[in-house]
Write a protein that holds these residues in place. Structure first.
Motif, PDB file in Angstrom:
ATOM      1  N   ARG A 186      25.910  44.469  45.032  1.00 51.90           N
ATOM      2  CA  ARG A 186      27.304  45.075  44.292  1.00 51.90           C
ATOM      3  C   ARG A 186      28.307  43.978  44.052  1.00 51.90           C
ATOM      4  NH1 ARG A 186      27.159  50.513  43.754  1.00 51.90           N
ATOM      5  NH2 ARG A 186      24.688  51.444  43.066  1.00 51.90           N
ATOM      6  N   CYS A 187      28.853  43.557  45.019  1.00 48.97           N
ATOM      7  CA  CYS A 187      29.999  42.494  45.110  1.00 48.97           C
ATOM      8  C   CYS A 187      29.764  41.201  45.806  1.00 48.97           C
ATOM      9  CB  CYS A 187      31.232  42.998  46.030  1.00 48.97           C
ATOM     10  SG  CYS A 187      31.067  43.194  47.468  1.00 48.97           S
ATOM     11  N   CYS A 212      27.936  47.563  53.135  1.00 46.31           N
ATOM     12  CA  CYS A 212      29.086  46.540  52.572  1.00 46.31           C
ATOM     13  C   CYS A 212      30.259  47.112  53.071  1.00 46.31           C
ATOM     14  CB  CYS A 212      28.896  46.204  51.255  1.00 46.31           C
ATOM     15  SG  CYS A 212      30.209  45.046  50.547  1.00 46.31           S
ATOM     16  N   CYS A 266      33.044  46.447  49.498  1.00 45.74           N
ATOM     17  CA  CYS A 266      32.965  47.683  48.477  1.00 45.74           C
ATOM     18  C   CYS A 266      32.682  48.906  48.726  1.00 45.74           C
ATOM     19  CB  CYS A 266      32.193  47.015  47.203  1.00 45.74           C
ATOM     20  SG  CYS A 266      30.490  47.025  47.532  1.00 45.74           S
ATOM     21  N   ASP A 296      31.491  34.720  42.394  1.00 39.79           N
ATOM     22  CA  ASP A 296      31.896  35.142  41.145  1.00 39.79           C
ATOM     23  C   ASP A 296      31.048  34.282  40.224  1.00 39.79           C
ATOM     24  OD1 ASP A 296      34.963  36.708  41.874  1.00 39.79           O
ATOM     25  OD2 ASP A 296      32.979  37.352  41.901  1.00 39.79           O
TER      26      ASP A 296
END
Length: 249
Positions: free
Chosen positions: A186-187, A200, A203, A242
């Motif tokens: 997810r992150c 995690c 998140c 990212d």
């Protein structure tokens, strides 16, 4: 030769290349025309394992996860104990027979798993994404993990997926396996894995560890099979998470 043979393989082959006769079977090599490669709308992702299920297949389009065959670890531990028992008794011929039987079972299971994966990709009009696992057998691992890691044939199931997919025109691509089991899908942060559970701390995402790994594979950029390209992509992946994720979408 004037032989009449009953056979059970596809009948659209172009020619017969070679015939070998054994005591019970005739071994026939044929040439089959490959289908043109499809343009996949997305990729089905496959996480191969040494413990638990042999393969966990994720569909990033639907979020569905398919877990295939949980017998690998049990099969190898069973035959490892059988061989150890026979060796103590000095029955070395029986040790070889036990190993041969284990290999036949492994091959049969890998055929069934690879067939299911390719069928799933075909039905969904998708390609197949695998981790590039060459060299994994040299990785450092705990004693409990080392036996199944070095005994289950990742390479064999990879080759089976490749040729079955090629016959149907399904592309098979590879990604860097670095940290696919440790990062959050997810992150992107490193999470905590306990057995088959992944958490995690960033998140709060909680998932089955193999399912989380399969979706990490989906996020990875594709590279050609080659160690130079592998190292180049791995260095790139060590940059911003990212940036890495934006490049793969």
């Amino acid at each position: 030769m004037k032989l009449t043979l009953s056979y059970y393989f596809r009948n659209d082959f172009e020619k017969i290349n070679q015939v070998e006769l054994g005591r019970e079977f005739a071994y026939v090599s044929v040439t089959i025309r490959e289908n043109p490669m499809i343009e996949p709308k997305a990729y089905l992702v496959v996480d191969r394992n040494t413990t638990g299920h042999i393969a966990v297949v994720g569909n990033p389009e639907t979020g569905n996860v398919l877990k295939l065959r949980k017998s690998a670890e049990h099969i190898h531990r069973k035959y490892k104990n059988i061989r150890k028992h026979l060796q103590k008794k000095g029955k070395y011929r029986m040790v070889k027979k036990a190993k041969d039987r284990e290999n036949r079972i492994e091959k049969d299971v890998n055929h069934k798993v690879s067939k299911k994966i390719v069928q799933e990709a075909k039905q969904n009009g998708m390609g197949i994404k695998l981790e590039y696992l060459n060299g994994i057998r040299n990785a450092k691992s705990s004693r409990n993990f080392r036996y199944p890691l070095n005994s289950w044939s990742f390479y064999q199931i990879e080759k089976m997926i490749e040729y079955k997919a090629r016959l149907l025109g399904i592309p098979v691509v590879y990604v860097d396996p670095y940290n696919t089991s440790k990062e959050c899908s997810r992150c992107g942060l490193k999470g905590n894995r306990s057995g088959k559970e992944f958490k995690c701390p960033g998140c709060g995402h909680v998932d089955n560890a193999d399912a989380n790994a399969s979706f990490n594979i989906a996020l990875r950029p594709v590279f050609e099979k080659g160690i130079d390209r592998l190292h180049a992509d791995r260095d790139a992946c060590k940059g911003s998470t990212d940036t890495h994720r934006e490049a793969t979408l």
